[in-house]
Design a protein around this motif. Structure first.
Motif, PDB file in Angstrom:
ATOM      1  N   MET A 229       0.845  -1.185   0.000  1.00 37.58           N
ATOM      2  CA  MET A 229       0.000   0.000   0.000  1.00 37.58           C
ATOM      3  C   MET A 229       0.888   1.246   0.000  1.00 37.58           C
ATOM      4  SD  MET A 229      -2.976   1.052   2.713  1.00 37.58           S
ATOM      5  CE  MET A 229      -4.040  -0.251   2.181  1.00 37.58           C
ATOM      6  N   ASP A 230       0.533   2.198  -0.832  1.00 37.43           N
ATOM      7  CA  ASP A 230       1.292   3.440  -0.887  1.00 37.43           C
ATOM      8  C   ASP A 230       1.090   4.240   0.389  1.00 37.43           C
ATOM      9  OD1 ASP A 230       2.197   2.944  -3.468  1.00 37.43           O
ATOM     10  OD2 ASP A 230       0.476   3.947  -4.391  1.00 37.43           O
ATOM     11  N   SER A 231       2.186   4.819   0.873  1.00 36.34           N
ATOM     12  CA  SER A 231       2.118   5.618   2.086  1.00 36.34           C
ATOM     13  C   SER A 231       1.643   7.026   1.743  1.00 36.34           C
ATOM     14  CB  SER A 231       3.491   5.686   2.759  1.00 36.34           C
ATOM     15  OG  SER A 231       3.394   6.465   3.923  1.00 36.34           O
ATOM     16  N   LEU A 232       0.616   7.458   2.416  1.00 37.81           N
ATOM     17  CA  LEU A 232       0.115   8.809   2.250  1.00 37.81           C
ATOM     18  C   LEU A 232       0.894   9.758   3.157  1.00 37.81           C
ATOM     19  CD1 LEU A 232      -2.066  10.671   1.045  1.00 37.81           C
ATOM     20  CD2 LEU A 232      -3.518  10.040   2.962  1.00 37.81           C
ATOM     21  N   LEU A 233       1.052   9.353   4.403  1.00 33.44           N
ATOM     22  CA  LEU A 233       1.771  10.155   5.394  1.00 33.44           C
ATOM     23  C   LEU A 233       2.770   9.266   6.111  1.00 33.44           C
ATOM     24  CD1 LEU A 233       2.036  12.860   7.020  1.00 33.44           C
ATOM     25  CD2 LEU A 233       0.377  11.874   8.616  1.00 33.44           C
ATOM     26  N   THR A 234       4.011   9.713   6.163  1.00 31.83           N
ATOM     27  CA  THR A 234       5.050   8.987   6.883  1.00 31.83           C
ATOM     28  C   THR A 234       5.727   9.930   7.858  1.00 31.83           C
ATOM     29  OG1 THR A 234       5.449   7.583   4.965  1.00 31.83           O
ATOM     30  CG2 THR A 234       7.147   7.610   6.657  1.00 31.83           C
ATOM     31  N   VAL A 235       5.692   9.570   9.122  1.00 30.55           N
ATOM     32  CA  VAL A 235       6.380  10.316  10.173  1.00 30.55           C
ATOM     33  C   VAL A 235       7.488   9.403  10.674  1.00 30.55           C
ATOM     34  CG1 VAL A 235       6.148  11.366  12.453  1.00 30.55           C
ATOM     35  CG2 VAL A 235       4.286  11.582  10.786  1.00 30.55           C
TER      36      VAL A 235
END
Length: 162
Positions: free
Chosen positions: A1-7
């Protein structure tokens, strides 16, 4: 799954009279498209500070001391304030936990909604009003036209959050 938000490894510090206080210390998480992430914890554990950091809405006594925040692969921490203003409200937003203080009490709901739409979307006043009315209807606010001209204190807490 593509990451929308990565912290990744986000740390936030506050300068206080007693010295530096680390409010968030190395938090990491990722949210994929279509996923929902809930951040829970006791009062004062850094939930709101983490969210405000992602949006770069921290007060002047706070600083992100390390880490990375990427929205669809774009590093938010290196963007200018003007670039962040274009992203906030258009690509990423925050629903503040206290609906009683999130809205300006001296401006109507419609004025506040339309102002944001005109600034962020470049809409005319007429188009912004139409869009705001549509949004009020979409979130189940009855009598949107009448509610548009009301003040925050005339809305229930749940209506304010929506």
């Amino acid at each position: 799954m593509d990451s929308l938000l990565t912290v990744d490894g986000l740390s936030v510090q506050f300068n206080t009279k007693k010295g530096i206080n680390t409010a968030v210390d190395g938090i990491s998480f990722s949210v994929g498209k279509g996923e929902i992430l809930g951040i829970v914890g006791e009062s004062g554990c850094g939930k709101s500070v983490t969210s405000l950091s992602i949006l770069r809405l921290l007060g002047t006594n706070a600083r992100i001391s390390q880490g990375s925040v990427k929205l669809e692969g774009r590093e938010l921490l290196s963007l200018s304030e003007d670039e962040m203003c274009k992203i906030r409200g258009n690509e990423i937003a925050m629903i503040f936990q206290d609906p009683m203080t999130a809205l300006n009490p001296v401006l109507t709901i419609g004025k506040q909604m339309s102002e944001i739409l005109m600034r962020n979307k470049g809409l005319t006043k007429k188009a912004a009003k139409a869009a705001a009315l549509s949004m009020l209807e979409q979130v189940g606010i009855a009598e949107a036209e009448r509610r548009y001209n009301q003040y925050p204190h005339e809305f229930s807490g749940g209506m304010r959050q929506r």
